[in-house]
Design a protein around this motif. Structure first.
Motif, PDB file in Angstrom:
ATOM      1  N   LEU A  21       0.835  -1.214   0.000  1.00  0.00           N
ATOM      2  CA  LEU A  21       0.000   0.000   0.000  1.00  0.00           C
ATOM      3  C   LEU A  21       0.863   1.254   0.000  1.00  0.00           C
ATOM      4  CD1 LEU A  21      -2.706  -1.074   2.614  1.00  0.00           C
ATOM      5  CD2 LEU A  21      -3.082  -0.772   0.157  1.00  0.00           C
ATOM      6  N   ARG A  23       3.737   1.797  -1.255  1.00  0.00           N
ATOM      7  CA  ARG A  23       4.442   2.132  -2.503  1.00  0.00           C
ATOM      8  C   ARG A  23       3.495   2.613  -3.607  1.00  0.00           C
ATOM      9  NH1 ARG A  23       5.574  -3.792  -2.965  1.00  0.00           N
ATOM     10  NH2 ARG A  23       4.170  -4.606  -4.568  1.00  0.00           N
ATOM     11  N   SER A  24       2.204   2.710  -3.300  1.00  0.00           N
ATOM     12  CA  SER A  24       1.241   3.219  -4.268  1.00  0.00           C
ATOM     13  C   SER A  24       1.534   4.687  -4.584  1.00  0.00           C
ATOM     14  CB  SER A  24      -0.181   3.109  -3.701  1.00  0.00           C
ATOM     15  OG  SER A  24      -1.082   3.910  -4.443  1.00  0.00           O
ATOM     16  N   GLN A  26      -0.565   6.765  -5.041  1.00  0.00           N
ATOM     17  CA  GLN A  26      -1.608   7.556  -4.377  1.00  0.00           C
ATOM     18  C   GLN A  26      -1.211   8.024  -2.979  1.00  0.00           C
ATOM     19  OE1 GLN A  26      -5.705   6.165  -4.783  1.00  0.00           O
ATOM     20  NE2 GLN A  26      -5.032   4.605  -6.228  1.00  0.00           N
ATOM     21  N   LYS A  27      -0.135   7.441  -2.444  1.00  0.00           N
ATOM     22  CA  LYS A  27       0.371   7.839  -1.127  1.00  0.00           C
ATOM     23  C   LYS A  27      -0.728   7.899  -0.065  1.00  0.00           C
ATOM     24  CE  LYS A  27       4.479   8.153  -2.712  1.00  0.00           C
ATOM     25  NZ  LYS A  27       5.322   6.963  -2.527  1.00  0.00           N
ATOM     26  N   SER A 310       0.872  -3.766 -10.112  1.00  0.00           N
ATOM     27  CA  SER A 310      -0.233  -2.804 -10.137  1.00  0.00           C
ATOM     28  C   SER A 310      -0.285  -2.003  -8.842  1.00  0.00           C
ATOM     29  CB  SER A 310      -1.551  -3.549 -10.329  1.00  0.00           C
ATOM     30  OG  SER A 310      -1.524  -4.304 -11.518  1.00  0.00           O
ATOM     31  N   ASP A 311      -0.991  -0.892  -8.892  1.00  0.00           N
ATOM     32  CA  ASP A 311      -1.213  -0.040  -7.725  1.00  0.00           C
ATOM     33  C   ASP A 311      -2.143  -0.785  -6.766  1.00  0.00           C
ATOM     34  OD1 ASP A 311      -2.064   1.848  -5.885  1.00  0.00           O
ATOM     35  OD2 ASP A 311      -2.615   3.358  -7.384  1.00  0.00           O
ATOM     36  N   PHE A 312      -1.601  -1.209  -5.619  1.00  0.00           N
ATOM     37  CA  PHE A 312      -2.387  -2.028  -4.694  1.00  0.00           C
ATOM     38  C   PHE A 312      -3.542  -1.229  -4.084  1.00  0.00           C
ATOM     39  CE2 PHE A 312      -2.491  -4.572  -0.515  1.00  0.00           C
ATOM     40  CZ  PHE A 312      -3.346  -5.517  -1.048  1.00  0.00           C
ATOM     41  N   VAL A 313      -3.365   0.058  -3.902  1.00  0.00           N
ATOM     42  CA  VAL A 313      -4.471   0.887  -3.409  1.00  0.00           C
ATOM     43  C   VAL A 313      -5.629   0.850  -4.409  1.00  0.00           C
ATOM     44  CG1 VAL A 313      -5.228   3.222  -2.824  1.00  0.00           C
ATOM     45  CG2 VAL A 313      -3.027   2.392  -1.999  1.00  0.00           C
ATOM     46  N   ALA A 314      -5.312   0.982  -5.700  1.00  0.00           N
ATOM     47  CA  ALA A 314      -6.357   0.944  -6.735  1.00  0.00           C
ATOM     48  C   ALA A 314      -7.071  -0.407  -6.741  1.00  0.00           C
ATOM     49  CB  ALA A 314      -5.750   1.235  -8.104  1.00  0.00           C
TER      50      ALA A 314
END
Length: 440
Positions: A21, A23-24, A26-27, A310-314
């Protein structure tokens, strides 16, 4: 909007979740609530709260106090306790199924009966019992070829297998009687022969995004000897299957996950939003289901979240919002090997309180995830369970195994780890086993 993401749990799995999370792009702001403080997670979080993760009111109060917008539930116990239900009711989106849907893990019989009802392939013979009525007949039908499972959550301790834990019919009967005396329903299943593998999927209830296949190693010692553990390590290959699996094995497991997600929606009247984790066995007759878990596996998640591109937050937002069909999920086309360092005596009589000296510098391509540790007077100490996991990532399994081993051997003191996970010799034995089975 900057997501404020609550992580529930404090093991290496949750450390890997926090790292992925963090390293996303989106911080997000990270929060953690758990029964113990993991220094690795603590260093990534804005707030770290301590309490009971199986008390829904405590988790919700912490989430509300710190403005959580999304929660990722790590272990199975809070799922079975209804923490996801309580968070949704408090308007916090959740990655993790509700209590009813989490029965896919919290009740072995529920899952077997779900597959049977919806004609989903993968079941061996099974029968659920609440008393000893009829037990002798079923055990006699599969003499020394059966598995006995506590129907509920037992922390990995509620399953006994003929040949591994049960060495006679009398021992099988005795274990069944023990479960009856404890008031625990149980399931007797036909024992399967083959090679186990884990196939996990991100799931928003309608769309699944499958992860690479991984193989776990439950036994404490090299050569699959010794008592069962929570998992001593895992490996995955660069092609996202495993050397002993056929393409069709992976496809069958993926199809079973998809059908189970649909069946759960039908059966429970709600969408399964979280990680759907199938524990499978490749046999001569195709893929069979061993069990389902309702969350990320540990250690499998350490491999998978390290490889996630992939962006784990997304991904988490899409699971909770039901928009996973719009998200492309990719994993690095690399091999990975994970090994846990554990205290001497683990799992039955582990040492506790020993200092954990981490490598000054990890080899390139290696990640470290802290598990059952604590900070005592500025020193990292082991708390008596799996202590720290190293994950090596390389172009090949040989490369990943070598760098993982290089990191693991740098931890001094009264600890040990399995040296055979991901090695050519161990994998060759599994390939030969499957070739022999498939040729019969």
């Amino acid at each position: 909007m900057t997501e404020r993401i609550l992580i529930v749990g404090s093991g290496a799995r949750e450390h890997a979740i926090a790292v992925a999370l963090a390293r996303s792009p989106q911080k997000p702001a990270l929060l953690c609530f758990s029964g113990a403080k993991n220094p690795g997670i603590d260093g990534l979080c804005e707030v770290y709260g301590l309490g009971s993760i199986t008390a829904p009111a405590e988790v919700v109060a912490f989430a509300a106090e710190h403005g959580a917008t999304l929660a990722v539930l790590g272990p199975e116990a809070p799922l079975a306790a209804g923490v996801a239900d309580a968070l949704w009711a408090a308007k916090v989106r959740v990655v993790g199924p509700t209590q009813s849907l989490a029965r896919v893990e919290s009740s072995k019989a529920f899952t077997r009966e779900l597959l049977a009802k919806y004609a989903i392939p993968g079941n061996p013979f099974f029968q659920r019992f609440e008393s000893m009525d009829g037990v002798d007949e079923v055990l006699a039908r599969f003499p020394m070829q059966h598995v006995i499972k506590d129907d509920g959550l037992a922390g990995g301790k509620g399953v006994k297998v003929c040949g591994d834990h049960l060495l006679s019919q009398a021992e099988s009967v005795a274990f069944c009687k023990e479960l009856v005396e404890q008031g625990h329903p149980f399931v007797v299943e036909e024992k399967l022969e083959g090679e186990e593998f884990s196939l996990m999927s991100f799931c928003d209830g309608k769309t699944l995004r499958h992860m690479p296949a991984v193989q776990d190693h439950k036994r404490a010692y090299d050569g699959d000897k010794g008592p069962n553990t929570g998992g001593m390590g895992t490996y995955s290959d660069a092609d996202h299957k495993l050397p002993f699996l056929l393409e069709s094995d992976v496809a069958e497991a993926q199809a079973i996950n998809e059908r189970v997600a649909a069946a759960l929606a039908e059966e429970c009247g709600a969408l399964y939003q979280g990680i759907l984790y199938g524990g499978f066995m490749a046999t001569r007759d195709g893929v069979r289901l061993i069990e389902y878990n309702a969350r990320f596996g540990d250690p499998e998640s350490l491999n998978l979240l390290t490889l996630l591109e992939s962006d784990f937050v997304a991904v988490c937002v899409a699971i909770a919002d039901g928009t996973l069909d719009a998200v492309d999920v990719t994993f690095a086309k690399k091999a990975s090997v994970c090994r846990y360092i554990v205290p001497e005596g683990y799992p039955d009589t582990p040492r506790k309180g020993d200092a954990v000296v981490m490598p000054e510098q990890l080899p390139a391509g290696v990640s470290a995830y802290l598990s059952a540790v604590d900070m005592v007077d500025g020193t990292l100490v082991a708390m008596g369970s799996r202590t720290v996991a190293f994950v090596g990532v390389g172009e090949t399994l040989a490369e990943a195994e070598a760098i993982c081993g290089e990191a693991a051997k740098q931890v001094p003191g009264p600890f040990f780890y399995r040296t055979d996970i991901g090695t050519a010799a161990a994998i060759e034995r599994r390939m030969e086993h499957m070739q022999k089975l498939r040729s019969v």
